[in-house]
Write a protein that holds these residues in place. Structure first.
Motif, PDB file in Angstrom:
ATOM      1  N   LEU A  20      -6.951  72.482  25.345  1.00 32.32           N
ATOM      2  CA  LEU A  20      -6.601  71.061  25.169  1.00 32.32           C
ATOM      3  C   LEU A  20      -5.345  70.680  24.337  1.00 32.32           C
ATOM      4  O   LEU A  20      -4.671  69.844  24.562  1.00 32.32           O
ATOM      5  CB  LEU A  20      -8.167  70.439  24.677  1.00 32.32           C
ATOM      6  N   LEU A  23      -2.392  71.321  26.703  1.00 37.12           N
ATOM      7  CA  LEU A  23      -2.182  70.176  27.436  1.00 37.12           C
ATOM      8  C   LEU A  23      -1.644  69.064  26.780  1.00 37.12           C
ATOM      9  O   LEU A  23      -0.571  68.467  27.411  1.00 37.12           O
ATOM     10  CB  LEU A  23      -3.488  69.696  28.405  1.00 37.12           C
ATOM     11  N   VAL A  24      -2.147  68.323  25.718  1.00 37.53           N
ATOM     12  CA  VAL A  24      -1.609  67.260  25.168  1.00 37.53           C
ATOM     13  C   VAL A  24      -0.525  67.474  24.164  1.00 37.53           C
ATOM     14  O   VAL A  24      -0.152  66.725  23.359  1.00 37.53           O
ATOM     15  CB  VAL A  24      -2.667  66.731  24.462  1.00 37.53           C
ATOM     16  N   ALA A  68      -5.532  63.008  26.545  1.00 31.09           N
ATOM     17  CA  ALA A  68      -6.015  63.544  27.652  1.00 31.09           C
ATOM     18  C   ALA A  68      -6.788  62.693  28.617  1.00 31.09           C
ATOM     19  O   ALA A  68      -6.535  62.847  29.636  1.00 31.09           O
ATOM     20  CB  ALA A  68      -7.082  64.618  27.214  1.00 31.09           C
ATOM     21  N   ASP A  71      -3.602  61.021  30.250  1.00 34.54           N
ATOM     22  CA  ASP A  71      -2.622  62.029  31.047  1.00 34.54           C
ATOM     23  C   ASP A  71      -3.256  62.230  32.261  1.00 34.54           C
ATOM     24  O   ASP A  71      -2.873  62.416  33.263  1.00 34.54           O
ATOM     25  CB  ASP A  71      -2.499  63.347  30.173  1.00 34.54           C
ATOM     26  N   MET A  72      -4.691  62.416  32.160  1.00 38.39           N
ATOM     27  CA  MET A  72      -5.304  63.023  33.764  1.00 38.39           C
ATOM     28  C   MET A  72      -5.210  61.798  34.737  1.00 38.39           C
ATOM     29  O   MET A  72      -5.159  62.172  35.983  1.00 38.39           O
ATOM     30  CB  MET A  72      -6.708  63.196  33.476  1.00 38.39           C
ATOM     31  N   CYS A 320      -9.337  68.374  37.385  1.00 35.53           N
ATOM     32  CA  CYS A 320      -8.191  68.676  36.893  1.00 35.53           C
ATOM     33  C   CYS A 320      -8.036  69.708  35.603  1.00 35.53           C
ATOM     34  O   CYS A 320      -9.033  69.931  35.031  1.00 35.53           O
ATOM     35  CB  CYS A 320      -6.919  67.617  36.658  1.00 35.53           C
ATOM     36  N   HIS A 322      -7.199  68.834  33.029  1.00 31.25           N
ATOM     37  CA  HIS A 322      -7.572  68.024  31.779  1.00 31.25           C
ATOM     38  C   HIS A 322      -9.167  67.845  31.683  1.00 31.25           C
ATOM     39  O   HIS A 322      -9.779  68.235  30.650  1.00 31.25           O
ATOM     40  CB  HIS A 322      -7.017  66.594  31.877  1.00 31.25           C
ATOM     41  N   THR A 323      -9.847  68.002  32.795  1.00 29.92           N
ATOM     42  CA  THR A 323     -11.329  68.139  32.669  1.00 29.92           C
ATOM     43  C   THR A 323     -11.705  69.293  32.492  1.00 29.92           C
ATOM     44  O   THR A 323     -12.828  69.477  31.742  1.00 29.92           O
ATOM     45  CB  THR A 323     -12.102  67.352  33.905  1.00 29.92           C
ATOM     46  N   LEU A 326     -11.323  69.485  28.528  1.00 31.54           N
ATOM     47  CA  LEU A 326     -12.125  68.702  27.821  1.00 31.54           C
ATOM     48  C   LEU A 326     -13.662  69.396  27.804  1.00 31.54           C
ATOM     49  O   LEU A 326     -14.495  69.271  26.904  1.00 31.54           O
ATOM     50  CB  LEU A 326     -12.208  67.333  28.547  1.00 31.54           C
TER      51      LEU A 326
END
Lengths: 338, 338
Positions: A20, A23-24, A68, A71-72, A320, A322-323, A326
């Motif tokens: 996470l 990604l961010v 997140a 972004d997703m 994705c 992101h999920t 998360l």
């Protein structure tokens, strides 16, 4: 759709916050810059206190959720950065006021702002950050995000007042405990997540899924925190252990232990929760009682259940990176205590 | 356009708040109802404290400004009522936090909420009212009103921090005093007035005139308050006199007297402003010094100048019963001290 895993499956998500964070990372760099610029003021004390808090190394989980969840959906604007910074300001304001209310001496292993600058400055700088948070939200032009976050703001304060009433009272029920942590923790996690799809122009289904993820993660996060205050599963008497105990804060481990204890145990809890001068021996005895009644293990088990609900909510969202990240974050929050 | 009068003219406006009270009475009934309903909560302590404050008899000047400045443009919606209630909630939240910061025992002749329910509840209920205020503003759907009021919210907190820094410091200059009262008082008067024409869909000229009226009236109002704390022009030692003096709050009368005093006088002011145990004799001596240097009379004179500026701003607005009543309100605010 994402693949549902549960925290007790073989396919358990990796317990790591790193995916996470990675990604961010670009968005968080903007968030940090915005936070520092908006914590500025001609009144010297304000940036001084704000920077003390902001640099004191929280994980910034809440603003990461906002980024997140925007972004997703491929959101390309800067609204999510502004909302993420607002969320962190709201959280920081709450910490400042909490420390005053709880008369805390330490925050994240450093002296609390109120010990360094006094209660007065902590109250007022908290108010300033809250005002700045709302100003920033207005900058996004999203009335709906303002609705979500102002609602959270009122609920958080309500939860703190509720906690004040429950404080030192060993008659507090599990339902009352849940109401308190929903208001003081889960509500902001939920709002931080929901404003992501909202600013990205997503529909109610996506918003609701993000909100549910945030809410359930918030419950799990707070339960784990409350278990950690008694040393977690290992129950070692670490130096950050026992703050809630000394403040007479009734958390889930205590609620469970009180319910299962003998009259003598209840008398012990009552004396400790209501008393001002509890000793390290009292804390050691409390931890023994929590162990005896499996109160820590059961608290962690409940946290796992809420964590599973958070994972299920991810299933409503596009599968994705992101999920996945998360999901890992949920496992990470729970694993802090294992 | 309204006819300009000045406070020292023969055509002085009538020093009465009654015309304004009468004009906005229907709207204020709605505001009071909304305040009581929005101060409600399942958490008992919240309505208890909120009602204590709300029923304790402030004049509600700020929400009356919002209503009057919307009504004068024939506004027919309910947005002005919602904004007026939000303004009063912001003000009430500030009072709660102020009392904690100033360690005040009394508020409007009654025990301060913090003495009745404790500092903790005062901090948190203030936060709750602020959250409710922003929720209500969102209900109006006006991002611009949200911008105006959130800006004021941050400025008020900034002003309070500034005041904290100036507290007990007799080196405080008149310019610093003005910055403090602009932030802590005039900014909310200005915002309360400006959102009136804003919600009524008026242009920048009308908004700016309303804002200027509010700002200048706010300065005048606070100066008069500060003069009243030393008994006003009559300088009788009333029972509500001397609170600022005992708290070491540096107000305009003190700034003027310090600047004009001898070294011995300055030593007296320094001892009193920095000291914790000032006596009634000290207060009597302070009032003597203020008289000797015309510090109260000059404070009132400055207030009159700001009041005149407020009247001039009314000249930009449509001449009507509302502008007349707002002119009377200026004279009323000044006359409190005469």
């Amino acid at each position: 759709m994402a693949v549902v895993a549960t925290l007790s499956d073989n396919e358990t998500p990796r317990a790591s916050i790193q995916p996470l964070v990675d990604l961010v990372a670009p968005g968080m760099a903007d968030v940090n810059e915005l936070i520092l610029s908006k914590a500025g003021s001609n009144v010297d004390l304000i940036p001084e206190i704000a920077k003390h808090l902001i640099s004191s190394g929280g994980k910034r989980l809440r603003p990461m959720l906002t980024l997140a969840f925007a972004d997703m959906f491929g959101y390309q604007g800067s609204g999510h950065v502004i909302l993420a910074a607002s969320v962190e300001f709201m959280h920081t304001a709450t910490l400042l006021h909490d420390d005053v209310v709880d008369e805390s001496d330490m925050r994240r292993g450093k002296l609390a702002a109120r010990k360094l600058w006094g209660n007065q400055a902590s109250v007022l700088v908290g108010d300033y950050l809250l005002g700045q948070a709302f100003k920033m939200m207005v900058d996004t032009g999203s009335l709906e995000a303002l609705r979500i976050l102002s609602e959270a703001s009122a609920i958080i304060a309500e939860g703190e007042v509720l906690q004040l009433g429950a404080s030192k009272n060993i008659e507090t029920t599990e339902a009352e405990y849940l109401r308190v942590i929903e208001a003081k923790t889960a509500a902001l996690f939920a709002a931080a997540a929901e404003v992501g799809p909202e600013i990205a122009g997503q529909n109610d289904v996506m918003r609701k899924a993000a909100r549910t993820y945030g809410l359930e993660l918030g419950y799990a996060f707070q339960m784990v925190d409350d278990a950690l205050d008694y040393g977690g599963s290992s129950a070692d008497l670490g130096k950050d252990v026992g703050d809630d105990f000394r403040e007479g804060k009734i958390t889930l481990p205590v609620v469970l232990a009180v319910a299962r204890g003998t009259d003598q145990d209840r008398a012990f809890w009552k004396r400790c929760m209501e008393g001002d001068n509890v000793t390290d021996d009292d804390l050691a005895e409390a931890i023994e009682l929590l162990k005896k009644f499996d109160a820590i293990a059961e608290t962690v088990q409940r946290a796992r259940t809420y964590g599973d609900n958070a994972l299920k909510a991810l299933d409503q969202l596009p599968a994705c990176a992101h999920t996945d990240a998360l999901a890992d974050a949920v496992a990470f929050c729970i694993a802090r205590v294992s």
